[in-house]
Motif scaffolding. Structure first.
Motif, PDB file in Angstrom:
ATOM      1  N   VAL A 304       9.414  27.059 -15.388  1.00 35.07           N
ATOM      2  CA  VAL A 304       8.241  26.667 -15.011  1.00 35.07           C
ATOM      3  C   VAL A 304       8.189  28.121 -13.724  1.00 35.07           C
ATOM      4  O   VAL A 304       9.157  27.851 -12.790  1.00 35.07           O
ATOM      5  CB  VAL A 304       7.513  25.377 -14.653  1.00 35.07           C
ATOM      6  N   ASN A 305       7.211  28.441 -12.981  1.00 35.90           N
ATOM      7  CA  ASN A 305       7.113  29.527 -11.778  1.00 35.90           C
ATOM      8  C   ASN A 305       6.271  27.857 -10.712  1.00 35.90           C
ATOM      9  O   ASN A 305       7.241  28.300  -9.367  1.00 35.90           O
ATOM     10  CB  ASN A 305       6.807  30.682 -11.935  1.00 35.90           C
ATOM     11  N   ARG A 306       5.752  26.687 -10.634  1.00 36.29           N
ATOM     12  CA  ARG A 306       5.552  26.078  -9.721  1.00 36.29           C
ATOM     13  C   ARG A 306       5.681  24.828  -9.800  1.00 36.29           C
ATOM     14  O   ARG A 306       5.432  23.873 -11.308  1.00 36.29           O
ATOM     15  CB  ARG A 306       4.529  26.883  -9.197  1.00 36.29           C
ATOM     16  N   PHE A 307       5.747  23.777  -9.092  1.00 35.61           N
ATOM     17  CA  PHE A 307       6.430  22.331  -9.226  1.00 35.61           C
ATOM     18  C   PHE A 307       4.986  21.983  -8.383  1.00 35.61           C
ATOM     19  O   PHE A 307       5.593  21.934  -6.697  1.00 35.61           O
ATOM     20  CB  PHE A 307       7.376  21.743  -8.608  1.00 35.61           C
ATOM     21  N   ASP A 308       4.200  21.651  -8.826  1.00 30.79           N
ATOM     22  CA  ASP A 308       3.532  20.457  -8.131  1.00 30.79           C
ATOM     23  C   ASP A 308       3.587  18.840  -7.455  1.00 30.79           C
ATOM     24  O   ASP A 308       3.154  18.311  -8.914  1.00 30.79           O
ATOM     25  CB  ASP A 308       1.429  20.845  -8.083  1.00 30.79           C
ATOM     26  N   PHE A 309       3.355  18.937  -6.769  1.00 29.49           N
ATOM     27  CA  PHE A 309       3.731  16.996  -6.236  1.00 29.49           C
ATOM     28  C   PHE A 309       2.004  15.939  -6.054  1.00 29.49           C
ATOM     29  O   PHE A 309       1.477  16.884  -5.503  1.00 29.49           O
ATOM     30  CB  PHE A 309       4.451  17.452  -5.620  1.00 29.49           C
ATOM     31  N   LYS A 310       1.489  15.771  -7.613  1.00 24.29           N
ATOM     32  CA  LYS A 310       0.117  15.354  -6.544  1.00 24.29           C
ATOM     33  C   LYS A 310       0.574  13.520  -5.661  1.00 24.29           C
ATOM     34  O   LYS A 310       0.726  12.611  -6.349  1.00 24.29           O
ATOM     35  CB  LYS A 310      -0.190  14.440  -8.137  1.00 24.29           C
ATOM     36  N   TYR A 311       0.395  13.543  -4.678  1.00 25.32           N
ATOM     37  CA  TYR A 311       1.060  12.820  -3.180  1.00 25.32           C
ATOM     38  C   TYR A 311      -0.173  12.079  -3.559  1.00 25.32           C
ATOM     39  O   TYR A 311      -0.020  11.016  -2.297  1.00 25.32           O
ATOM     40  CB  TYR A 311       1.349  13.527  -2.223  1.00 25.32           C
ATOM     41  N   ASP A 312      -1.419  11.575  -3.969  1.00 21.17           N
ATOM     42  CA  ASP A 312      -2.325  10.180  -3.707  1.00 21.17           C
ATOM     43  C   ASP A 312      -2.416   9.600  -4.322  1.00 21.17           C
ATOM     44  O   ASP A 312      -2.504   9.874  -5.628  1.00 21.17           O
ATOM     45  CB  ASP A 312      -3.872  11.320  -3.123  1.00 21.17           C
ATOM     46  N   GLN A 313      -1.643   8.494  -4.111  1.00 22.88           N
ATOM     47  CA  GLN A 313      -1.414   7.327  -5.499  1.00 22.88           C
ATOM     48  C   GLN A 313      -2.783   6.512  -4.689  1.00 22.88           C
ATOM     49  O   GLN A 313      -2.823   6.226  -3.868  1.00 22.88           O
ATOM     50  CB  GLN A 313       0.258   6.950  -5.036  1.00 22.88           C
ATOM     51  N   ASN A 314      -2.861   5.699  -5.429  1.00 20.37           N
ATOM     52  CA  ASN A 314      -3.925   4.735  -6.024  1.00 20.37           C
ATOM     53  C   ASN A 314      -4.202   4.007  -4.556  1.00 20.37           C
ATOM     54  O   ASN A 314      -2.880   2.493  -5.159  1.00 20.37           O
ATOM     55  CB  ASN A 314      -4.548   3.697  -7.561  1.00 20.37           C
ATOM     56  N   GLY A 315      -4.911   3.618  -3.560  1.00 21.83           N
ATOM     57  CA  GLY A 315      -4.842   2.508  -2.645  1.00 21.83           C
ATOM     58  C   GLY A 315      -3.969   2.431  -0.920  1.00 21.83           C
ATOM     59  O   GLY A 315      -3.804   1.397  -0.539  1.00 21.83           O
ATOM     60  N   VAL A 316      -3.295   3.974  -1.323  1.00 17.87           N
ATOM     61  CA  VAL A 316      -1.894   3.665  -1.037  1.00 17.87           C
ATOM     62  C   VAL A 316      -2.845   4.240   0.755  1.00 17.87           C
ATOM     63  O   VAL A 316      -3.849   4.973   0.392  1.00 17.87           O
ATOM     64  CB  VAL A 316      -1.297   4.965  -1.043  1.00 17.87           C
ATOM     65  N   SER A 317      -1.999   3.891   1.997  1.00 16.33           N
ATOM     66  CA  SER A 317      -3.125   4.437   3.268  1.00 16.33           C
ATOM     67  C   SER A 317      -2.062   5.690   3.820  1.00 16.33           C
ATOM     68  O   SER A 317      -1.756   6.472   2.794  1.00 16.33           O
ATOM     69  CB  SER A 317      -2.515   3.839   4.625  1.00 16.33           C
ATOM     70  N   HIS A 318      -3.685   6.707   4.391  1.00 21.79           N
ATOM     71  CA  HIS A 318      -3.605   7.719   4.796  1.00 21.79           C
ATOM     72  C   HIS A 318      -1.910   8.535   5.689  1.00 21.79           C
ATOM     73  O   HIS A 318      -1.380   9.307   5.217  1.00 21.79           O
ATOM     74  CB  HIS A 318      -5.021   8.057   5.646  1.00 21.79           C
ATOM     75  N   ASP A 319      -1.821   6.995   6.826  1.00 28.44           N
ATOM     76  CA  ASP A 319      -0.696   7.572   7.078  1.00 28.44           C
ATOM     77  C   ASP A 319       0.718   6.931   5.788  1.00 28.44           C
ATOM     78  O   ASP A 319       1.883   8.107   6.015  1.00 28.44           O
ATOM     79  CB  ASP A 319      -0.008   6.210   7.987  1.00 28.44           C
ATOM     80  N   ALA A 320       1.126   6.584   5.144  1.00 28.61           N
ATOM     81  CA  ALA A 320       2.003   6.792   4.224  1.00 28.61           C
ATOM     82  C   ALA A 320       1.536   8.161   2.918  1.00 28.61           C
ATOM     83  O   ALA A 320       3.335   8.754   3.146  1.00 28.61           O
ATOM     84  CB  ALA A 320       1.858   5.657   2.791  1.00 28.61           C
ATOM     85  N   MET A 321       0.679   8.932   3.218  1.00 31.70           N
ATOM     86  CA  MET A 321       0.815  10.365   2.732  1.00 31.70           C
ATOM     87  C   MET A 321       1.337  10.932   3.501  1.00 31.70           C
ATOM     88  O   MET A 321       1.911  11.745   3.271  1.00 31.70           O
ATOM     89  CB  MET A 321      -0.586  10.041   1.921  1.00 31.70           C
ATOM     90  N   LEU A 322       0.251  11.220   4.586  1.00 29.72           N
ATOM     91  CA  LEU A 322       1.548  11.701   5.735  1.00 29.72           C
ATOM     92  C   LEU A 322       2.629  11.873   5.769  1.00 29.72           C
ATOM     93  O   LEU A 322       3.864  12.629   5.909  1.00 29.72           O
ATOM     94  CB  LEU A 322       0.669  11.686   7.117  1.00 29.72           C
ATOM     95  N   GLN A 323       3.084  10.762   5.549  1.00 30.60           N
ATOM     96  CA  GLN A 323       5.037  10.624   5.591  1.00 30.60           C
ATOM     97  C   GLN A 323       5.402  10.686   4.817  1.00 30.60           C
ATOM     98  O   GLN A 323       6.773  12.026   4.571  1.00 30.60           O
ATOM     99  CB  GLN A 323       5.034   9.116   5.565  1.00 30.60           C
ATOM    100  N   SER A 324       4.834  10.983   2.871  1.00 29.56           N
ATOM    101  CA  SER A 324       5.042  11.887   2.639  1.00 29.56           C
ATOM    102  C   SER A 324       5.137  13.208   1.847  1.00 29.56           C
ATOM    103  O   SER A 324       6.119  13.157   1.400  1.00 29.56           O
ATOM    104  CB  SER A 324       4.607  11.176   0.741  1.00 29.56           C
ATOM    105  N   ILE A 325       4.338  13.289   2.552  1.00 33.29           N
ATOM    106  CA  ILE A 325       4.427  15.101   2.708  1.00 33.29           C
ATOM    107  C   ILE A 325       5.491  16.072   3.206  1.00 33.29           C
ATOM    108  O   ILE A 325       5.849  16.659   2.798  1.00 33.29           O
ATOM    109  CB  ILE A 325       2.786  15.184   3.181  1.00 33.29           C
TER     110      ILE A 325
END
Length: 341
Positions: A304-325
């Motif tokens: 593949v040429n690109r790997f995309d990470f779907k980071y917004d998991q159900n019910g997770v907080s905005h802060d946890a997503m920022l940390q994950s990114i």
């Protein structure tokens, strides 16, 4: 393999606040913009925003959100994940993304698909019995519009066009992909229209998608078209430790999987399904090293040429997503590149 791009996808799922209550849609949308700004700052290559028309997702107009992101970012490419083409008009899709391309100084991409939910069909007055016909005709028309020449076209699901041009013109064209969930016919059709192939790997091992990439290569050869890139999209979340990542995502994953099962007639999740999807399936959940090693395994399996990470998991907080990114861009991606190099 060190030239592989790394991106993020979000459906704008409703998050939870510190007290566990759902965050209102307007704030979720503003948070998505902040998440994209962070993705740009940590050097990621692509940011995709999905289209949905149901209460558990806040984004129904990805191009509007992407335009807001474009005004606050510098280099990251911006696209849909996906545009539900079956219930949209290809002329308007082209016009909106051509406008986004201008606003972003050439960073727009289209990822067209049929979508994994069907709410847009009754909402916009389309008959689900035309599910296949709508997508086939609209993809055909979009392929003509993207050439940015006068279009003459006729089908059965919208009015014909006679020597019609659409505006604005783009400076360098619009890279376009088709989101595919695993149908061989969809893979061949993507090759026939000479679009990039965007594989949604949301369950089971990545290895089962290798035949689809081989099929895509063979189909492109058969049609005599220019080879187009392949991307994969899978869900996940990065935290400092494996235990923290699993604790953050477990309840939301279970709730979403149960709800979708009830809607679609799937069996309810069994004990251990969550852990099995992490260990050998499509969930990339864990510490930076755990997630990096799993991505490397996938990239060594799939060309593949690109790997995309779907980071917004159900019910997770905005802060946890920022940390994950932040961890994904600053730790996971460099680890993956080192391992591949």
């Amino acid at each position: 393999m060190t030239d592989i791009e790394f991106g993020l996808d979000t459906f704008g799922g409703v998050t939870r606040d510190a007290g566990g209550d759902p965050v209102a849609h307007p704030q979720v949308i503003r948070d998505v913009v902040e998440q994209a700004v962070l993705a740009d700052s940590v050097g990621l290559d692509f940011f995709g925003v999905g289209e949905h028309h149901r209460p558990d997702f806040a984004v129904s107009s990805p191009e509007m959100v992407l335009a807001a992101i474009a005004s606050r970012t510098e280099r990251i490419r911006l696209g849909s994940a996906v545009t539900v083409l079956s219930s949209d008009d290809p002329v308007r899709v082209f016009e909106r993304f051509a406008t986004l391309d201008a606003v972003s100084n050439g960073r727009a991409e289209i990822v067209a698909g049929r979508g994994s939910f069907i709410e847009s069909f009754p909402l916009f007055g389309f008959d689900l019995r035309q599910y296949e016909e709508l997508f086939e005709e609209r993809l055909d028309l979009l392929s003509q519009l993207l050439k940015e020449r006068p279009v003459t076209w006729q089908g059965s699901t919208r009015a014909p066009l006679e020597n019609q041009r659409v505006f604005p013109r783009t400076a360098g064209g619009l890279p376009t992909w088709v989101g595919v969930g695993g149908s061989p016919d969809s893979v061949v059709r993507t090759a026939r229209y000479n679009f990039g192939l965007f594989l949604a790997i949301i369950g089971g091992p990545a290895t089962r998608f290798a035949p689809y990439i081989d099929l895509f290569d063979r189909a492109q050869d058969q049609y005599g078209v220019e080879p187009k890139p392949v991307a994969v999209h899978s869900p996940g979340l990065v935290a400092e430790t494996d235990e923290e990542a699993r604790a953050i995502t477990h309840d939301g994953w279970l709730a979403m999987r149960t709800r979708l099962g009830e809607e679609r007639g799937w069996a309810p999740p069994a004990v251990g399904d969550f852990e099995r999807e992490i260990e050998g399936g499509a969930l990339y959940i864990g510490s930076p090293e755990t997630v990096a090693r799993k991505i490397v395994t996938t990239l060594n399996t799939l060309r593949v040429n690109r790997f995309d990470f779907k980071y917004d998991q159900n019910g997770v907080s905005h802060d946890a997503m920022l940390q994950s990114i932040g961890l994904y861009g600053e730790k996971v991606v460099p680890m993956v590149k080192d391992m591949l190099g």
